[in-house]
Design an enzyme around this catalytic site. Structure first.
Site, PDB file in Angstrom:
ATOM      1  N   ASP A   4       0.808  -1.218   0.000  1.00 25.15           N
ATOM      2  CA  ASP A   4       0.000   0.000   0.000  1.00 25.15           C
ATOM      3  C   ASP A   4       0.839   1.265   0.000  1.00 25.15           C
ATOM      4  O   ASP A   4       1.779   1.403   0.789  1.00 25.15           O
ATOM      5  CB  ASP A   4      -0.903  -0.003   1.240  1.00 25.15           C
ATOM      6  CG  ASP A   4      -1.849   1.177   1.265  1.00 25.15           C
ATOM      7  OD1 ASP A   4      -2.604   1.355   0.291  1.00 25.15           O
ATOM      8  OD2 ASP A   4      -1.836   1.930   2.259  1.00 25.15           O
ATOM      9  N   THR A   5       0.488   2.178  -0.894  1.00 23.71           N
ATOM     10  CA  THR A   5       1.026   3.540  -0.860  1.00 23.71           C
ATOM     11  C   THR A   5       0.021   4.440  -1.554  1.00 23.71           C
ATOM     12  O   THR A   5      -0.780   3.976  -2.385  1.00 23.71           O
ATOM     13  CB  THR A   5       2.403   3.623  -1.540  1.00 23.71           C
ATOM     14  OG1 THR A   5       2.964   4.921  -1.310  1.00 23.71           O
ATOM     15  CG2 THR A   5       2.315   3.386  -3.038  1.00 23.71           C
ATOM     16  N   ALA A   6       0.057   5.731  -1.224  1.00 20.16           N
ATOM     17  CA  ALA A   6      -0.940   6.653  -1.772  1.00 20.16           C
ATOM     18  C   ALA A   6      -0.854   6.737  -3.290  1.00 20.16           C
ATOM     19  O   ALA A   6      -1.875   6.808  -3.984  1.00 20.16           O
ATOM     20  CB  ALA A   6      -0.756   8.039  -1.154  1.00 20.16           C
ATOM     21  N   GLY A  39      -8.606   4.281  -5.863  1.00 21.11           N
ATOM     22  CA  GLY A  39      -9.080   5.462  -5.163  1.00 21.11           C
ATOM     23  C   GLY A  39      -7.935   6.373  -4.761  1.00 21.11           C
ATOM     24  O   GLY A  39      -7.051   5.953  -4.011  1.00 21.11           O
ATOM     25  N   VAL A  40      -7.940   7.593  -5.249  1.00 20.12           N
ATOM     26  CA  VAL A  40      -6.976   8.615  -4.836  1.00 20.12           C
ATOM     27  C   VAL A  40      -7.763   9.870  -4.468  1.00 20.12           C
ATOM     28  O   VAL A  40      -8.393  10.485  -5.322  1.00 20.12           O
ATOM     29  CB  VAL A  40      -5.964   8.934  -5.954  1.00 20.12           C
ATOM     30  CG1 VAL A  40      -5.083  10.117  -5.556  1.00 20.12           C
ATOM     31  CG2 VAL A  40      -5.093   7.711  -6.270  1.00 20.12           C
ATOM     32  N   GLY A  41      -7.768  10.185  -3.190  1.00 15.00           N
ATOM     33  CA  GLY A  41      -8.385  11.428  -2.744  1.00 15.00           C
ATOM     34  C   GLY A  41      -9.795  11.393  -2.223  1.00 15.00           C
ATOM     35  O   GLY A  41     -10.262  12.410  -1.707  1.00 15.00           O
ATOM     36  N   CYS A  91      -8.507  12.452   3.906  1.00 16.36           N
ATOM     37  CA  CYS A  91      -7.500  12.716   2.882  1.00 16.36           C
ATOM     38  C   CYS A  91      -7.615  14.138   2.342  1.00 16.36           C
ATOM     39  O   CYS A  91      -8.716  14.593   2.016  1.00 16.36           O
ATOM     40  CB  CYS A  91      -7.651  11.712   1.751  1.00 16.36           C
ATOM     41  SG  CYS A  91      -6.392  11.850   0.475  1.00 16.36           S
TER      42      CYS A  91
END
Length: 484
Positions: free
Chosen positions: A243-245, A301-303, A308
């Protein structure tokens, strides 16, 4: 899934879309099978996010009993993860874990333990044998330094492990008691409330090949990822999340390949192949690259997360419904699946993510305000109960991950935060337990499936028809709790 009209030339969030009912032959919500389509082994398509303020032993046990799975965070020491995994695996797959204290435990200490579980009772045991129970009513007006054996109630209902949930429910319903103690011989195995008895007949636990509750754990992409992964796999985790953003980067691809090699070696020697999940991405190219590097499931999913700040800080991200829709299609073409990670605030959002093709839906902050999340229960100035939550890219989380670095390095890392360090997540008085929230989500998703004419999640994705709505269209669908 198809649109009732041609979709607009811009991306959509869950709030932008609605489902259209189809002709349906599904006669009952209970006839719908919600087994996840991602191949992970869960009987519900729900995953608890690997957030330090949310996912721990209590959450993992409780969610797995109902059919989902929790992912332990990457900043938890490996030896702690191993202990948690061992305790979850030792937990009963049906009976709730009791809060046990010894007879000489103080009332104050016992009271501090009550919010750790939703059943609201501590069981007083002596060498595994239950002597009595204590709830808030027994402790009312009692000196907090008194010992529990002085105030406990000895009026108990004991049942055997063979007693059916229906019998437990009927017995409790016909008595003044709220909880049954499951006892084998003289040994306390667990507890059941009326709700627990009902749920044990409605849900199927998510278990491994040996009938034990499943649990996952996460690793980051920094440091010796292979060694950490090997230790987690050796501890007996059932799902490994890399996992990483920003999951679509070279460091992730390199780390994922090394983790895959570790996993494959273990699979060759033990015969147990643990699924690999990796993310996060929001594009089809990201899905393809992570799948090529070894991911069985890709996190999308980003943001969109409540904690977040990435979109406001960087402008990076993508409306979640469109991200899930595109990425799910790409994953299916490769024989893989996705988890829709973030942006769900209502049962409708979970249903729409599954309709768009997600194998499971990952939930974080929504589950933070529950008895089972890891934080301490606190009370605000108005008497409302809440727990602290924070983002995994916040300064608070960064401080925890860099605790072994120099003061200078920690201070420098903290400058680059993309998350809220302190957010209050209030317990819903009507749904204070994660099980209450799961009941609500499952009721909504089951009903969505019947409207679509689907008896399982694969059919749901195939049959679902959605449309695009205005903001006022969304508001029209919101219930009105007060007269206008």
């Amino acid at each position: 899934m198809r649109f009732i009209k041609p979709p607009p030339p811009y991306d959509l969030t869950y709030s932008d879309v609605f489902m259209v009912p189809n002709r349906s032959a599904v006669s009952s919500r209970l006839a719908v099978d919600l087994t996840s389509a991602d191949g992970i082994g869960t009987t519900l398509p729900l995953v608890v996010a690997n957030m330090t303020a949310i996912s721990g032993r209590r959450m993992a046990e409780t969610v797995a009993r109902r059919g989902g799975v929790a992912i332990l965070p990457q900043d938890i020491p490996t030896e702690v993860v191993a202990r948690v995994v061992g305790k979850v695996k030792a937990s009963h797959p049906v009976f709730d874990t009791p809060i046990s204290v010894t007879p000489d435990t103080t009332v104050g200490e016992a009271m501090s333990l009550l919010p750790k579980r939703a059943h609201g009772v501590v069981v007083v045991v002596d060498q595994g044998r239950p002597l009595g129970t204590m709830s808030e009513s027994e402790a009312a007006g009692v000196d907090r330094f008194a010992q529990v054996h002085e105030v406990m109630s000895t009026d108990m209902l004991a049942v055997t492990p063979e007693t059916s949930p229906a019998e437990v429910f009927e017995t409790l319903a016909g008595s003044h008691l709220n909880i049954a103690l499951v006892v084998e011989g003289d040994r306390l195995l667990g507890v059941l409330t009326r709700k627990h008895a009902l749920r044990s007949a409605l849900y199927r636990p998510a278990v491994d090949a040996n009938g034990r509750l499943i649990i996952g754990a996460a690793v980051g992409i920094n440091g010796d990822v292979a060694t950490r992964s090997e230790a987690l796999l050796g501890a007996g985790i059932d799902i490994l999340v890399v996992d990483t953003a920003h999951g679509h980067q070279e460091k992730m691809l390199q780390s994922l390949k090394s983790v895959r090699e570790v996993r494959d070696r273990l699979a060759d020697s033990s015969g147990v192949r643990v699924p690999l999940v990796a993310g996060n991405v929001v594009s089809t190219s990201g899905v393809i690259d992570l799948a090529d590097a070894g991911a069985d499931v890709v996190k999308v999913g980003v943001g969109p997360g409540a904690m977040c700040t990435t979109r406001m800080m960087t402008g990076v991200g993508r409306p979640q419904f469109s991200a899930v829709l595109d990425c799910a299609e790409a994953a299916r073409g490769l024989g893989r699946s996705i988890w829709a990670d973030g942006g769900v605030r209502h049962p409708r959002d979970v249903a729409l993510a599954l309709a768009a093709g997600a194998g499971s839906v990952m939930i974080g902050s929504w589950f933070a305000g529950t008895y089972e999340s890891t934080g301490n229960l606190m009370t605000d100035s108005q008497g409302r109960l809440y727990k602290d939550s924070y983002g995994m890219a916040s300064a608070r989380a960064v401080r925890m991950r860099t605790k072994d670095a120099s003061g200078f390095e920690r201070a420098r890392a903290a400058l680059f935060e993309e998350g809220i360090s302190t957010g209050r997540m209030y317990l819903d008085p009507e749904r204070p337990s994660v099980e209450d929230l799961i009941d609500s989500i499952v009721a909504g998703v089951r009903s969505s499936c019947t409207y679509a004419g689907a008896s399982n999640l694969e059919e749901f994705h195939e049959f679902a028809v959605v449309g695009v709505q205005s903001q006022t269209g969304y508001e029209e669908g919101r219930p009105q709790h007060l007269s206008w």
